[in-house]
Motif scaffolding. Structure first.
Motif, short mmCIF file in Angstrom:
data_model
loop_
_atom_site.label_atom_id
_atom_site.label_comp_id
_atom_site.label_asym_id
_atom_site.label_seq_id
_atom_site.Cartn_x
_atom_site.Cartn_y
_atom_site.Cartn_z
N UNK A 277 61.91 69.29 32.16
CA UNK A 277 61.68 69.23 33.61
C UNK A 277 62.87 69.96 34.23
N UNK A 278 62.67 71.23 34.53
CA UNK A 278 63.79 72.12 34.86
C UNK A 278 64.62 71.62 36.03
N UNK A 279 63.97 71.00 37.00
CA UNK A 279 64.70 70.54 38.18
C UNK A 279 65.66 69.39 37.87
N UNK A 280 65.49 68.76 36.69
CA UNK A 280 66.24 67.53 36.41
C UNK A 280 67.04 67.56 35.11
N UNK A 281 67.02 68.66 34.36
CA UNK A 281 67.66 68.63 33.04
C UNK A 281 69.17 68.86 33.10
N UNK A 282 69.66 69.50 34.16
CA UNK A 282 71.10 69.73 34.27
C UNK A 282 71.76 68.57 35.02
N UNK A 283 72.94 68.16 34.59
CA UNK A 283 73.64 67.07 35.30
C UNK A 283 73.91 67.43 36.75
N UNK A 284 73.59 66.50 37.64
CA UNK A 284 73.85 66.68 39.07
C UNK A 284 74.18 65.31 39.65
N UNK A 285 75.42 65.09 40.05
CA UNK A 285 75.83 63.76 40.51
C UNK A 285 75.17 63.31 41.81
N UNK A 286 74.49 64.24 42.49
CA UNK A 286 73.81 63.86 43.74
C UNK A 286 72.35 63.49 43.52
N UNK A 287 71.83 63.65 42.29
CA UNK A 287 70.46 63.25 41.96
C UNK A 287 69.47 63.68 43.05
N UNK A 288 69.38 64.97 43.33
CA UNK A 288 68.68 65.44 44.54
C UNK A 288 67.17 65.22 44.56
#
Length: 611
Positions: A277-288
């Motif tokens: 799931x490309x929108x969610x596979x990279x770490x992002x601390x804001x969980x957009x």
């Protein structure tokens, strides 16, 4: 402007001596300009209520470590409270485990705001104490720290993570030298040591110690990757067939750390890479892309995963939470997507762990084989054990109990095949003595291959399991309450339901056979009226056993403002109830619990989950 005695800290006193004392210490001790100025601004604004909230109530260090909002003050996660916590932990470790000076500690971090920085502060404090550190150079899953403690024979593990909490939060999780989460009395000992170590040493702020004392610092990442993925193969039974899995799997990391590590484990199992799931596979601390970064929330959290799977004609979704210690599973069925509950995943994953293991270990005496589950989780494993001939152990809520119990069994030469908790936490095998969403993802992938290659599905196999071992249908959720006095009053009302100091004998139309209260230490089902499980006055937990076979537990959360309920209907198979009848009875009991036990008409501060 007034000046405090013996310090160079100037501020206008509030008139409250307790608050002024804490302001003085904070402005003197905090070297982070941002959080220091935030406290100073509240002083200048004369915002006494907020200063009291932030400074007069220190975070309580417990068996879950720390987990709360990031921000200034003693009640929140920040550089200073991180230093105080670690100074106390180092002190306690040196007193309790003198070998820590040679064996060291493992330190990991996730992708949240401040996690990297705080892992370096933690490492700095330990090397300043001449304690070796295995300090991960980049973010890692929480189970890697639990694994690393055992793999490197360290005396402690620390993971900087808030797991699936909102983006504003962070946390501090501690493992003991057996690789399991700490239990009492270590929490109390660490807490006391923190209270005795509040003044930060100047050296604790200087992360250059990690370079200056580099002989004490090792990066365990590559070694952990290699060893973990070799060990995880003990759970693999179809490696030569997994590349031919008839179902393409979809995977989401929920903006966390899991993708790289889950893909690596699945490759070890022989699988093709899952569809990301490309929108969610990279770490992002804001969980957009999610309101809550918790796959346990179900369809709302998995919306993008379902869209990705549909585009790629994928029938199974695997989802880790942000620190990859939990696993959610969904399957495409005729009516749409079915998101399995934690208990349902526990049922088919537990069945697979035993079935596959037994085929390769037919001669092992099953009296030496164990599975575990927490008291609020489904007892389907107990039904497996009773029918198949191995052992089942029920523990208190939390993987700290299952991990330490598994460690005890392993030391006795026993086999621990599986443990789970309904909050989508799974321990497959015994290489990691904590929940592990990475190995669980690979194991579920292999189960999917086994089932779909045989012409069936996860949903159909679950029905076969229930027909074989008896229905175990659950309904788990929670109410919100931000008022501690209201929560206490609600539970006290259950202990004095009729005004004569007795527990309720029924809930609506449903008769209650037995009550167990692990807060006060009462169990109507035992001869001496004392529970077999340990009790704790610091949390609320009451279990009701209904005459029709349903069991419901109400308990408070240790990390969130929730009053949770866990209801499971497991009627005697001799009653001959079908799926619809079991579900109807369960729904009736849950509705009655909400009406008569939570009693929002009596306690208006108790709010429905979606409020």
């Amino acid at each position: 402007m007034s000046s405090s005695n013996n310090t160079d800290v100037d501020f206008e006193p509030t008139g409250d001596n307790a608050v002024d004392n804490e302001i003085r210490k904070w402005l003197l001790w905090d070297k982070n300009e941002k959080t220091r100025l935030e406290i100073k601004a509240l002083v200048d604004e004369k915002n006494i209520p907020e200063l009291k909230r932030l400074l007069l109530h220190r975070m309580e260090f417990g068996t879950a470590g720390l987990r709360t909002r990031m921000g200034p003050g003693n009640s929140q996660m920040n550089d200073l409270t991180m230093i105080q916590t670690t100074q106390g932990l180092a002190k306690y470790l040196k007193a309790s485990l003198p070998t820590v000076s040679s064996k060291g500690v493992v330190i990991g971090f996730d992708g949240r705001h401040n996690s990297y920085k705080w892992s370096r502060i933690v490492g700095t404090i330990f090397v300043n104490e001449r304690i070796p550190v295995y300090l991960f150079s980049r973010l890692c899953p929480t189970p890697y720290v639990a694994y690393g403690v055992r793999a490197f024979d360290a005396d402690c593990g620390i993971m900087i993570t808030a797991s699936h909490n909102p983006k504003e939060d962070n946390g501090y999780k501690v493992y003991w030298n057996n690789g399991a989460q700490i239990v009492s009395p270590h929490d109390k000992g660490i807490s006391q040591a923190i209270d005795e170590s509040l003044e930060p040493l100047a050296s604790s702020w200087d992360v250059s110690s990690l370079e200056r004392l580099s002989s004490l610092v090792k990066d365990p990442m590559e070694e952990t990757l290699k060893r973990y993925n070799a060990d995880v193969l003990s759970l693999c039974y179809l490696r030569e067939k997994n590349a031919e899995c008839p179902v393409r799997l979809t995977y989401t990391a929920m903006h966390g750390v899991g993708y790289e590590f889950a893909v690596r484990a699945m490759k070890e199992f022989g699988f093709l890479d899952p569809i990301p799931v490309l929108e969610q596979v990279q770490p992002d601390p804001d969980f957009p892309t999610v309101k809550y970064p918790n796959p346990e929330e179900g369809e709302g959290a998995l919306k993008l995963a379902m869209e990705t799977a549909d585009r790629n004609k994928s029938k199974v979704i695997l989802a880790n939470d942000p620190d990859a210690d939990r696993l959610a599973v969904a399957e495409k069925i005729d009516s749409g997507w079915r998101v399995f509950t934690g208990n349902e995943i526990g049922a088919f994953l537990g069945w697979w762990c035993f079935t596959a293991w037994r085929q390769k270990n037919p001669s092992v005496n099953l009296s030496d084989v164990y599975m575990l589950a927490s008291t609020v989780s489904s007892k389907i494993l107990e039904a497996f054990a009773r029918k198949e001939g191995f052992n089942f152990i029920e523990t208190l809520t939390g993987f700290k109990w299952m991990g330490n119990e598994a460690d005890r069994l392993l030391k006795e030469g026993k086999y621990v095949l599986f443990a789970f908790e309904e909050a989508i936490g799974y321990m497959c095998g015994s290489k990691v003595l904590d929940k592990d969403g990475v190995s669980a993802a690979a194991a579920v992938g292999e189960l999917v291959n086994h089932l779909y290659s045989s012409g069936t599905t996860l949903s159909k196999q679950l029905e076969v399991i229930y027909q074989t071992y008896g229905y175990h249908m659950s309904s788990n959720s929670y109410f919100k309450c931000y008022d501690a006095d209201t929560i206490k009053a609600m539970f006290e009302r259950l202990r004095n339901y009729d005004g004569e100091g007795k527990y309720p004998s029924k809930c609506g139309d449903y008769a209650i056979a037995h009550v167990r209260d692990l807060t006060v230490g009462y169990d109507s089902e035992t001869i001496d009226k004392k529970p077999k499980l340990p009790c704790s006055k610091s949390s609320q937990m009451i279990t009701f056993k209904f005459e029709n076979g349903c069991v419901a537990t109400l308990r408070t959360s240790g990390t969130e403002p929730k009053i949770k309920y866990y209801a499971e209907h497991r009627p005697d198979p001799e009653h001959g109830l079908d799926y619809g009848q079991v579900k109807e009875q369960l729904n009736g009991i849950v509705e009655s619990i909400a009406k008569y036990f939570y009693s929002p008409d009596v306690f208006p501060k108790i709010l429905p989950r979606d409020t």
